[in-house]
Design a protein around this motif. Sequence first.
Motif, PDB file in Angstrom:
ATOM      1  N   ASN A   9       5.658 -42.937  74.339  1.00 50.60           N
ATOM      2  CA  ASN A   9       6.701 -42.041  74.829  1.00 50.60           C
ATOM      3  C   ASN A   9       7.044 -42.444  76.254  1.00 50.60           C
ATOM      4  O   ASN A   9       6.166 -42.506  77.118  1.00 50.60           O
TER       5      ASN A   9
ATOM      6  N   GLY B 126       9.572 -41.664  79.534  1.00 47.71           N
ATOM      7  CA  GLY B 126      10.474 -40.695  80.151  1.00 47.71           C
ATOM      8  C   GLY B 126      11.511 -41.381  81.024  1.00 47.71           C
ATOM      9  O   GLY B 126      11.280 -42.471  81.552  1.00 47.71           O
TER      10      GLY B 126
ATOM     11  N   SER C  84      18.040 -42.417  79.814  1.00 40.35           N
ATOM     12  CA  SER C  84      19.161 -41.491  79.779  1.00 40.35           C
ATOM     13  C   SER C  84      20.357 -41.992  78.970  1.00 40.35           C
ATOM     14  O   SER C  84      21.383 -41.328  78.919  1.00 40.35           O
TER      15      SER C  84
ATOM     16  N   ASN D 112      14.334 -44.783  70.882  1.00 38.38           N
ATOM     17  CA  ASN D 112      15.080 -43.585  70.515  1.00 38.38           C
ATOM     18  C   ASN D 112      15.520 -42.935  71.823  1.00 38.38           C
ATOM     19  O   ASN D 112      14.702 -42.373  72.548  1.00 38.38           O
TER      20      ASN D 112
ATOM     21  N   ASN E 154      17.206 -40.342  72.329  1.00 35.99           N
ATOM     22  CA  ASN E 154      17.230 -38.874  72.311  1.00 35.99           C
ATOM     23  C   ASN E 154      15.907 -38.262  72.734  1.00 35.99           C
ATOM     24  O   ASN E 154      15.890 -37.207  73.371  1.00 35.99           O
ATOM     25  N   ASP E 155      14.791 -38.896  72.373  1.00 41.12           N
ATOM     26  CA  ASP E 155      13.497 -38.290  72.698  1.00 41.12           C
ATOM     27  C   ASP E 155      12.525 -39.223  73.425  1.00 41.12           C
ATOM     28  O   ASP E 155      11.397 -38.846  73.704  1.00 41.12           O
ATOM     29  N   GLY E 156      12.962 -40.446  73.730  1.00 38.50           N
ATOM     30  CA  GLY E 156      12.132 -41.350  74.512  1.00 38.50           C
ATOM     31  C   GLY E 156      11.038 -42.052  73.752  1.00 38.50           C
ATOM     32  O   GLY E 156      10.193 -42.720  74.349  1.00 38.50           O
ATOM     33  N   ARG E 157      11.044 -41.950  72.427  1.00 41.27           N
ATOM     34  CA  ARG E 157      10.033 -42.665  71.643  1.00 41.27           C
ATOM     35  C   ARG E 157      10.393 -44.149  71.590  1.00 41.27           C
ATOM     36  O   ARG E 157      11.532 -44.506  71.292  1.00 41.27           O
TER      37      ARG E 157
END
Length: 66
Positions: free
Chosen positions: A7, A9, A12, A36, A38-41
């Motif tokens: 993950n 962070g 953007s 991804n 959208n969720d940082g995966r």
Amino acid sequence: MPQTLINIGGISGKADAEKLVDAGEALNGVKLINVNINDGRVVITHEAGFDVETFKKLAADLGFSA
């Protein structure tokens, strides 16, 4: 090939994802990176012996948090 999920962070948008993919795929043993936005995966497909800490440091150096 093994895969690792991290993950991250601070991603953007597509430009951030492309920056991470371009830099990450230059690392030794990395074959493919999927981000991804959208969720940082981040899923990294890699050879055995991949060093996840090196990838996390790379992400931090690019301004992201891991």
